[in-house]
Write a protein that holds these residues in place. Structure first.
Motif, short mmCIF file in Angstrom:
data_model
loop_
_atom_site.label_atom_id
_atom_site.label_comp_id
_atom_site.label_asym_id
_atom_site.label_seq_id
_atom_site.Cartn_x
_atom_site.Cartn_y
_atom_site.Cartn_z
N VAL A 146 0.84 -1.20 0.00
CA VAL A 146 0.00 0.00 0.00
C VAL A 146 0.88 1.25 0.00
N VAL A 147 1.89 1.26 0.85
CA VAL A 147 2.79 2.41 0.94
C VAL A 147 3.56 2.58 -0.36
N ASP A 148 4.00 1.48 -0.96
CA ASP A 148 4.71 1.56 -2.24
C ASP A 148 3.82 2.18 -3.31
N ARG A 149 2.54 1.81 -3.29
CA ARG A 149 1.63 2.35 -4.30
C ARG A 149 1.43 3.85 -4.10
N ILE A 150 1.31 4.28 -2.86
CA ILE A 150 1.22 5.70 -2.58
C ILE A 150 2.49 6.41 -3.04
N GLY A 151 3.64 5.76 -2.81
CA GLY A 151 4.91 6.32 -3.24
C GLY A 151 4.99 6.47 -4.75
N ASP A 152 4.45 5.50 -5.48
CA ASP A 152 4.44 5.59 -6.95
C ASP A 152 3.61 6.77 -7.42
N PHE A 153 2.47 6.98 -6.77
CA PHE A 153 1.63 8.13 -7.12
C PHE A 153 2.36 9.44 -6.82
N ASN A 154 2.97 9.51 -5.64
CA ASN A 154 3.68 10.72 -5.26
C ASN A 154 4.83 11.01 -6.23
N SER A 155 5.52 9.95 -6.66
CA SER A 155 6.63 10.12 -7.59
C SER A 155 6.17 10.73 -8.90
N ALA A 156 5.01 10.28 -9.37
CA ALA A 156 4.48 10.83 -10.62
C ALA A 156 4.17 12.31 -10.48
N VAL A 157 3.63 12.70 -9.33
CA VAL A 157 3.32 14.12 -9.08
C VAL A 157 4.60 14.94 -9.04
N LEU A 158 5.62 14.42 -8.34
CA LEU A 158 6.88 15.15 -8.23
C LEU A 158 7.60 15.25 -9.57
N ALA A 159 7.45 14.22 -10.40
CA ALA A 159 8.08 14.25 -11.73
C ALA A 159 7.49 15.39 -12.57
N GLU A 160 6.21 15.66 -12.40
CA GLU A 160 5.59 16.78 -13.13
C GLU A 160 6.22 18.10 -12.72
N VAL A 161 6.48 18.26 -11.41
CA VAL A 161 7.11 19.49 -10.94
C VAL A 161 8.54 19.57 -11.48
N ARG A 162 9.28 18.48 -11.39
CA ARG A 162 10.67 18.46 -11.85
C ARG A 162 10.78 18.85 -13.32
N ASP A 163 9.83 18.43 -14.13
CA ASP A 163 9.90 18.64 -15.57
C ASP A 163 9.19 19.91 -16.04
N LYS A 164 8.65 20.68 -15.10
CA LYS A 164 7.92 21.90 -15.47
C LYS A 164 8.86 22.92 -16.09
N LYS A 165 8.36 23.62 -17.10
CA LYS A 165 9.15 24.63 -17.79
C LYS A 165 8.84 26.03 -17.23
N GLY A 166 9.76 26.95 -17.46
CA GLY A 166 9.51 28.35 -17.13
C GLY A 166 9.85 28.75 -15.71
N LEU A 167 10.50 27.88 -14.93
CA LEU A 167 10.89 28.19 -13.57
C LEU A 167 12.40 28.09 -13.43
N THR A 168 12.96 28.92 -12.56
CA THR A 168 14.37 28.75 -12.24
C THR A 168 14.53 27.49 -11.38
N GLY A 169 15.76 27.05 -11.22
CA GLY A 169 15.99 25.87 -10.39
C GLY A 169 15.51 26.09 -8.97
N ALA A 170 15.79 27.27 -8.40
CA ALA A 170 15.38 27.55 -7.02
C ALA A 170 13.85 27.57 -6.91
N GLU A 171 13.17 28.19 -7.88
CA GLU A 171 11.70 28.22 -7.86
C GLU A 171 11.13 26.82 -7.97
N LYS A 172 11.71 26.02 -8.85
CA LYS A 172 11.24 24.65 -9.03
C LYS A 172 11.47 23.82 -7.77
N LEU A 173 12.61 24.03 -7.13
CA LEU A 173 12.92 23.30 -5.90
C LEU A 173 11.92 23.64 -4.80
N ARG A 174 11.59 24.93 -4.67
CA ARG A 174 10.59 25.34 -3.67
C ARG A 174 9.24 24.69 -3.95
#
Length: 211
Positions: A60-88
């Motif tokens: 169950v926890v692994d599955r929640i982790g997989d979902f969270n990873s997908a959400v974080l990947a969207e933030v990581r790959d977002k365009k138009g932000l500086t590295g610091a803005e993206k990290l925040r």
């Protein structure tokens, strides 16, 4: 004996049911028989996929982790932000996800489980830091918004501090202690050109300690 033609559906059914029960009753008060009764599966069908209630919890926890990873990947790959803005933004999203009700109901058991804590450390150092934090730090170094000569080491330290040291359920604390740690964390990261914890996040963490 008839074979299960849709094992993936059976696993999903077990995990969906267990997630709901763990959330409603807590892990300790949920029995394997509760899961059997709610899924209307036989004990043999449950044990065919999972050896124990603990194994179900980890899945169950692994599955929640997989979902969270997908959400974080969207933030990581977002365009138009500086590295610091993206990290925040990534840290704000990560901290918000970590306070989801489902995972919080499971953490009290998990933190006493050496296997889970070992997996958590492996996940931080082997996946989360190199896959999500490090690429953003390198972007920030390139665009001038982040200043460090050691991005790999910094990626690991940021996650170890935020996921283990700062989290109030992993280290029970008073609201005042949480606020003091958050202030130190922001002071620590400021030398690299950014702050990661805004007032809303700090307030949420402090409020969690009260409740």
């Amino acid at each position: 004996m008839a074979r299960n033609k849709h094992p993936e559906q059976t696993v999903t059914r077990i995990l969906d049911t267990a997630s709901a029960l763990f959330f409603q009753k807590g892990y300790d008060k949920t029995t394997l028989q509760d899961i059997i009764d709610a899924t209307k599966l036989s004990k043999g069908a449950i044990y065919h996929h999972f050896t124990s209630k603990e194994a179900i919890l980890i899945a169950v926890v692994d599955r929640i982790g997989d979902f969270n990873s997908a959400v974080l990947a969207e933030v990581r790959d977002k365009k138009g932000l500086t590295g610091a803005e993206k990290l925040r933004e990534l840290f704000r999203t990560s901290m918000t996800l970590s306070f989801q009700g489902k995972i919080l109901h499971m953490l009290p058991f998990l933190i006493e489980n050496p296997k889970f804590m070992a997996l958590q450390m492996q996940s931080i150092l082997g996946e989360a830091a190199p896959d999500y934090i490090l690429p953003i730090l390198k972007e920030g170094i390139a665009d001038g918004s982040i200043h460090t000569d050691h991005p790999e080491e910094l990626s690991e330290v940021l996650l170890l501090l935020s996921d283990l040291w700062l989290h109030p359920i992993l280290r029970p604390s008073t609201p005042e202690q949480v606020r003091a740690r958050c202030a130190f964390f922001n002071q620590f990261t400021r030398q690299y050109g950014f702050e990661l914890l805004d007032g809303d996040i700090i307030d949420a963490m402090a409020e969690f300690c009260r409740t």
